[in-house]
Design an enzyme around this catalytic site. Structure first.
Site, PDB file in Angstrom:
ATOM      1  N   ASN A  35     -21.383 -78.075  17.800  1.00 24.17           N
ATOM      2  CA  ASN A  35     -20.796 -77.353  18.938  1.00 24.17           C
ATOM      3  C   ASN A  35     -21.404 -77.794  20.270  1.00 24.17           C
ATOM      4  N   LYS A  88     -33.373 -73.634  17.216  1.00 21.14           N
ATOM      5  CA  LYS A  88     -34.686 -73.990  16.646  1.00 21.14           C
ATOM      6  C   LYS A  88     -35.908 -73.682  17.510  1.00 21.14           C
ATOM      7  N   SER A 128     -38.357 -75.829   6.772  1.00 20.19           N
ATOM      8  CA  SER A 128     -39.494 -76.155   7.633  1.00 20.19           C
ATOM      9  C   SER A 128     -40.805 -75.763   6.973  1.00 20.19           C
ATOM     10  N   TYR A 153     -37.143 -67.113  14.179  1.00 21.76           N
ATOM     11  CA  TYR A 153     -36.699 -68.457  13.758  1.00 21.76           C
ATOM     12  C   TYR A 153     -37.216 -68.762  12.345  1.00 21.76           C
ATOM     13  N   LYS A 157     -35.242 -69.371   8.406  1.00 16.39           N
ATOM     14  CA  LYS A 157     -35.403 -70.464   7.421  1.00 16.39           C
ATOM     15  C   LYS A 157     -35.671 -69.876   6.034  1.00 16.39           C
ATOM     16  N   TYR A 180     -39.410 -79.800   6.364  1.00 16.40           N
ATOM     17  CA  TYR A 180     -39.946 -80.828   7.264  1.00 16.40           C
ATOM     18  C   TYR A 180     -41.285 -80.369   7.801  1.00 16.40           C
ATOM     19  N   PHE A 181     -42.195 -81.340   7.984  1.00 20.99           N
ATOM     20  CA  PHE A 181     -43.417 -81.041   8.714  1.00 20.99           C
ATOM     21  C   PHE A 181     -43.106 -81.298  10.209  1.00 20.99           C
ATOM     22  N   ASN A 202     -42.835 -78.809  22.346  1.00 19.00           N
ATOM     23  CA  ASN A 202     -43.469 -79.602  21.286  1.00 19.00           C
ATOM     24  C   ASN A 202     -44.377 -80.680  21.888  1.00 19.00           C
ATOM     25  N   VAL A 220     -54.073 -79.132  26.108  1.00 22.30           N
ATOM     26  CA  VAL A 220     -54.380 -79.083  24.672  1.00 22.30           C
ATOM     27  C   VAL A 220     -54.721 -77.634  24.345  1.00 22.30           C
ATOM     28  N   PHE A 221     -53.921 -77.042  23.469  1.00 27.45           N
ATOM     29  CA  PHE A 221     -54.070 -75.616  23.201  1.00 27.45           C
ATOM     30  C   PHE A 221     -55.199 -75.338  22.209  1.00 27.45           C
ATOM     31  N   ARG A 298     -52.775 -71.353  21.904  1.00 21.74           N
ATOM     32  CA  ARG A 298     -51.406 -70.860  22.072  1.00 21.74           C
ATOM     33  C   ARG A 298     -51.161 -69.785  21.008  1.00 21.74           C
TER      34      ARG A 298
HETATM   35  P1  NAD Z   1     -31.386 -80.018  17.422  1.00 21.27           P
HETATM   36  O1  NAD Z   1     -31.244 -78.801  18.258  1.00 21.27           O
HETATM   37  O2  NAD Z   1     -31.630 -81.315  18.100  1.00 21.27           O
HETATM   38  O3  NAD Z   1     -30.101 -80.184  16.492  1.00 21.27           O
HETATM   39  C1  NAD Z   1     -29.350 -79.099  16.021  1.00 21.27           C
HETATM   40  C2  NAD Z   1     -27.896 -79.383  16.362  1.00 21.27           C
HETATM   41  O4  NAD Z   1     -27.098 -78.304  15.867  1.00 21.27           O
HETATM   42  C3  NAD Z   1     -27.624 -79.468  17.864  1.00 21.27           C
HETATM   43  O5  NAD Z   1     -26.899 -80.653  18.129  1.00 21.27           O
HETATM   44  C4  NAD Z   1     -26.790 -78.233  18.188  1.00 21.27           C
HETATM   45  O6  NAD Z   1     -25.858 -78.478  19.208  1.00 21.27           O
HETATM   46  C5  NAD Z   1     -26.140 -77.944  16.847  1.00 21.27           C
HETATM   47  N1  NAD Z   1     -25.781 -76.554  16.586  1.00 21.27           N
HETATM   48  C6  NAD Z   1     -26.556 -75.455  16.710  1.00 21.27           C
HETATM   49  N2  NAD Z   1     -25.871 -74.362  16.324  1.00 21.27           N
HETATM   50  C7  NAD Z   1     -24.632 -74.799  15.935  1.00 21.27           C
HETATM   51  C8  NAD Z   1     -23.489 -74.152  15.427  1.00 21.27           C
HETATM   52  N3  NAD Z   1     -23.435 -72.829  15.261  1.00 21.27           N
HETATM   53  N4  NAD Z   1     -22.409 -74.909  15.125  1.00 21.27           N
HETATM   54  C9  NAD Z   1     -22.420 -76.252  15.299  1.00 21.27           C
HETATM   55  N5  NAD Z   1     -23.493 -76.909  15.773  1.00 21.27           N
HETATM   56  C10 NAD Z   1     -24.582 -76.191  16.088  1.00 21.27           C
HETATM   57  O7  NAD Z   1     -32.532 -79.715  16.346  1.00 21.27           O
HETATM   58  P2  NAD Z   1     -33.256 -80.690  15.330  1.00 21.27           P
HETATM   59  O8  NAD Z   1     -34.664 -80.836  15.765  1.00 21.27           O
HETATM   60  O9  NAD Z   1     -32.446 -81.893  15.083  1.00 21.27           O
HETATM   61  O10 NAD Z   1     -33.273 -79.760  14.046  1.00 21.27           O
HETATM   62  C11 NAD Z   1     -32.296 -79.871  13.039  1.00 21.27           C
HETATM   63  C12 NAD Z   1     -32.593 -78.855  11.955  1.00 21.27           C
HETATM   64  O11 NAD Z   1     -33.880 -79.081  11.432  1.00 21.27           O
HETATM   65  C13 NAD Z   1     -32.568 -77.407  12.420  1.00 21.27           C
HETATM   66  O12 NAD Z   1     -32.022 -76.621  11.387  1.00 21.27           O
HETATM   67  C14 NAD Z   1     -34.027 -77.095  12.611  1.00 21.27           C
HETATM   68  O13 NAD Z   1     -34.284 -75.720  12.465  1.00 21.27           O
HETATM   69  C15 NAD Z   1     -34.649 -77.890  11.494  1.00 21.27           C
HETATM   70  N6  NAD Z   1     -36.053 -78.232  11.704  1.00 21.27           N
HETATM   71  C16 NAD Z   1     -36.423 -78.877  12.859  1.00 21.27           C
HETATM   72  C17 NAD Z   1     -37.765 -79.195  13.075  1.00 21.27           C
HETATM   73  C18 NAD Z   1     -38.202 -79.869  14.352  1.00 21.27           C
HETATM   74  O14 NAD Z   1     -39.384 -79.805  14.672  1.00 21.27           O
HETATM   75  N7  NAD Z   1     -37.335 -80.516  15.108  1.00 21.27           N
HETATM   76  C19 NAD Z   1     -38.713 -78.871  12.093  1.00 21.27           C
HETATM   77  C20 NAD Z   1     -38.297 -78.229  10.928  1.00 21.27           C
HETATM   78  C21 NAD Z   1     -36.958 -77.917  10.745  1.00 21.27           C
HETATM   79  C1  WQD Z   2     -48.119 -79.251  17.594  1.00 25.87           C
HETATM   80  C2  WQD Z   2     -49.578 -79.058  17.985  1.00 25.87           C
HETATM   81  C3  WQD Z   2     -49.995 -77.161  19.419  1.00 25.87           C
HETATM   82  C4  WQD Z   2     -47.822 -78.635  22.894  1.00 25.87           C
HETATM   83  C5  WQD Z   2     -43.200 -76.177  15.920  1.00 25.87           C
HETATM   84  C6  WQD Z   2     -42.534 -74.995  15.270  1.00 25.87           C
HETATM   85  C7  WQD Z   2     -42.231 -75.284  13.827  1.00 25.87           C
HETATM   86  C8  WQD Z   2     -41.467 -76.592  13.671  1.00 25.87           C
HETATM   87  C9  WQD Z   2     -42.021 -77.722  14.503  1.00 25.87           C
HETATM   88  C10 WQD Z   2     -39.138 -76.122  13.270  1.00 25.87           C
HETATM   89  C11 WQD Z   2     -50.013 -77.591  17.960  1.00 25.87           C
HETATM   90  C12 WQD Z   2     -50.310 -78.453  20.125  1.00 25.87           C
HETATM   91  C13 WQD Z   2     -48.393 -78.530  21.644  1.00 25.87           C
HETATM   92  C14 WQD Z   2     -48.681 -78.783  24.020  1.00 25.87           C
HETATM   93  C15 WQD Z   2     -50.585 -78.716  22.555  1.00 25.87           C
HETATM   94  N1  WQD Z   2     -40.109 -76.464  14.055  1.00 25.87           N
HETATM   95  N2  WQD Z   2     -49.740 -78.558  21.474  1.00 25.87           N
HETATM   96  N3  WQD Z   2     -50.027 -78.826  23.798  1.00 25.87           N
HETATM   97  O1  WQD Z   2     -46.271 -75.707  16.673  1.00 25.87           O
HETATM   98  O2  WQD Z   2     -46.636 -77.351  14.788  1.00 25.87           O
HETATM   99  O3  WQD Z   2     -44.376 -76.485  15.204  1.00 25.87           O
HETATM  100  O4  WQD Z   2     -42.302 -77.285  15.853  1.00 25.87           O
HETATM  101  O5  WQD Z   2     -39.129 -75.680  12.173  1.00 25.87           O
HETATM  102  O6  WQD Z   2     -41.512 -74.203  13.326  1.00 25.87           O
HETATM  103  O7  WQD Z   2     -43.411 -73.884  15.360  1.00 25.87           O
HETATM  104  O8  WQD Z   2     -45.366 -78.086  16.812  1.00 25.87           O
HETATM  105  O9  WQD Z   2     -45.252 -79.777  18.582  1.00 25.87           O
HETATM  106  O10 WQD Z   2     -45.251 -77.334  19.233  1.00 25.87           O
HETATM  107  O11 WQD Z   2     -47.325 -78.349  18.348  1.00 25.87           O
HETATM  108  O12 WQD Z   2     -51.788 -78.756  22.407  1.00 25.87           O
HETATM  109  O13 WQD Z   2     -48.230 -78.858  25.180  1.00 25.87           O
HETATM  110  O14 WQD Z   2     -49.725 -79.473  19.352  1.00 25.87           O
HETATM  111  O15 WQD Z   2     -50.924 -76.182  19.722  1.00 25.87           O
HETATM  112  O16 WQD Z   2     -51.321 -77.579  17.496  1.00 25.87           O
HETATM  113  P1  WQD Z   2     -45.762 -76.818  15.875  1.00 25.87           P
HETATM  114  P2  WQD Z   2     -45.723 -78.398  18.312  1.00 25.87           P
END
Ligand code: NAD
Ligand code: WQD
Length: 342
Positions: A35, A88, A128, A153, A157, A180-181, A202, A220-221, A298
């Site tokens: 979307n 997310k 996640s 959030y 998941k 995912y990490f 991030n 750095v948090f 943080r």
């Molecule tokens: P992103 O926001 O870049 O991608 C998500 C996409 O989904 C976007 O393009 C957004 O426009 C679309 N979207 C959201 N709601 C929608 C809906 N209702 N209908 C259609 N499209 C929709 O995020 P990402 O980082 O690519 O993450 C992808 C997935 O992986 C998510 O489910 C996220 O929770 C999960 N995830 C991400 C991370 C991370 O750190 N990036 C870590 C763990 C899990």
């Molecule tokens: C990484 C490390 C911060 C920013 C988050 C979500 C998690 C997952 C991935 C989706 C931490 C430190 C960060 C900054 C810093 N998403 N940091 N200064 O917190 O591990 O995970 O994204 O599922 O759910 O919580 O990732 O990249 O935010 O942080 O020191 O300006 O970097 O404290 O230790 P995080 P992050």
């Protein structure tokens, strides 16, 4: 025989776009449903430039059941769905919990209901490592307890994982939950990458924006954690490596290799890096000196977490391949492209 089509929800997003590239390069036809709430249609052009093939693109909201039904009707060759579409941002989910529950739960419910209605039974779901909270044992394995979520959030998941497990009990659904990490980096072509809106929350986008001079310095948090250098430890996984795990998961389901209806896999490198080590790796990889200061912790941060990816190695045949230096160089190359276009 018809070529299998993979439906990729959220396919113009960060991880989705890299996965569409890997799927197409593995010979799959793909349909993106997005979307564009957190991405742009220009991403489809980037994917096309990398692969030479234009994916089908449907601008639609997964929360719109009729729209999803029409997409499944239109592409009758869909054999599997990879469901990325979700909101997310952890902090935003605390401010707007209902938006997160609505978007993340309703989109999954609609996708799964339409899959079943159209006889599509394979799903790969984006989960996640956040479901583990602070694990008692490291590296964390898939059978570690899922701890109470620290944000709406994170809770979505956990609930989505449960919806898929419960559904698989009564229907023929077969699923792979990829936990995912910390995904980082960008495609080495710099045609696609992460596009954070506003101030990045991030670490890596904040680092690359600081290196580019968009931000003054990185905070750095915390350096008083119980880790060797006092800063938090994470498992940073290259987004292309992560994308490849989805191709392996789709093949694994297609080959019928799953022992249970829903299987869970950690997708990480197996190596923990501290914030300070990551900064050091960025400086070494790019030759750029990064201005940073230590500030307080943080709220809500986990002290340390990294994956045991052994199950993904042995069962999916997936391994992280890219080095942290190449990954950070790709993130930097992408940042330069973004700055050039800005
Ligand atoms: P992103 O926001 O870049 O991608 C998500 C996409 O989904 C976007 O393009 C957004 O426009 C679309 N979207 C959201 N709601 C929608 C809906 N209702 N209908 C259609 N499209 C929709 O995020 P990402 O980082 O690519 O993450 C992808 C997935 O992986 C998510 O489910 C996220 O929770 C999960 N995830 C991400 C991370 C991370 O750190 N990036 C870590 C763990 C899990
Ligand atoms: C990484 C490390 C911060 C920013 C988050 C979500 C998690 C997952 C991935 C989706 C931490 C430190 C960060 C900054 C810093 N998403 N940091 N200064 O917190 O591990 O995970 O994204 O599922 O759910 O919580 O990732 O990249 O935010 O942080 O020191 O300006 O970097 O404290 O230790 P995080 P992050």
């Amino acid at each position: 025989m018809l070529q299998p089509i993979i439906l990729v929800t959220g396919g113009t997003g960060y991880i989705g776009s890299h996965t569409v590239v890997e799927l197409q390069q593995a010979g799959f036809e793909t349909v993106i449903v997005d979307n564009l709430s957190n991405s742009t249609a220009a991403v489809v052009d980037g994917i096309t430039r990398i692969t030479g093939v234009r994916p089908h693109f449907e601008q639609a909201d997964c929360c719109d059941r009729n729209a999803m039904a029409a997409i499944f009707d239109k592409y009758s060759g869909i054999t599997a769905v990879i469901h990325f579409a979700a909101s997310k941002a952890v902090g935003e989910s605390v401010e707007k919990p209902l938006l997160y529950y609505r978007n993340n739960l309703l989109s999954l419910l609609n996708v799964v209901e339409e899959m079943i209605a159209h006889g599509v039974f394979h799903i790969v779901f984006s989960s996640s490592c956040t479901v583990y909270g602070q694990p008692a044992v490291l590296p964390v394995t898939e059978d570690a307890p899922v701890l109470p979520a620290m944000s709406p959030y994170g809770n979505t998941k956990q609930i989505c994982e449960e919806i898929l497990r419960d559904t698989a009990v009564s229907f023929a659904l077969q699923g792979v939950l990829l936990r995912y990490f910390n995904p980082i980096g960008a495609h080495p072509s710099a045609e696609i990458g992460e596009l954070p809106v506003g101030v990045p929350q991030n670490l890596v986008p904040f680092i690359t924006q600081t290196a580019a001079g968009v931000r003054q310095e990185l905070s750095v948090f915390g350096n008083d954690y119980h880790t060797p250098d006092g800063s938090c430890i994470r498992d940073y996984i290259n987004v292309v490596d992560l994308a490849r795990a989805h191709v392996q998961a789709v093949n694994y389901l297609a080959d019928g290799k799953n022992k249970t209806a829903v299987e869970t896999f950690n997708i990480g490198t197996g190596k923990g890096l501290s914030v300070l080590e990551l900064i050091d790796a960025f400086q070494k990889a790019t030759g750029i000196k990064l201005p940073y200061k230590i500030v307080g912790r943080r709220a809500g941060d986990i002290e340390q977490v990294w994956a045991n990816p052994e199950k993904a190695h042995t069962v999916l045949g997936w391994h992280a391949q890219e080095s942290i230096e190449d990954t950070l160089r790709a993130a930097w190359k992408w940042e330069l492209v973004v700055r050039h276009k800005a």
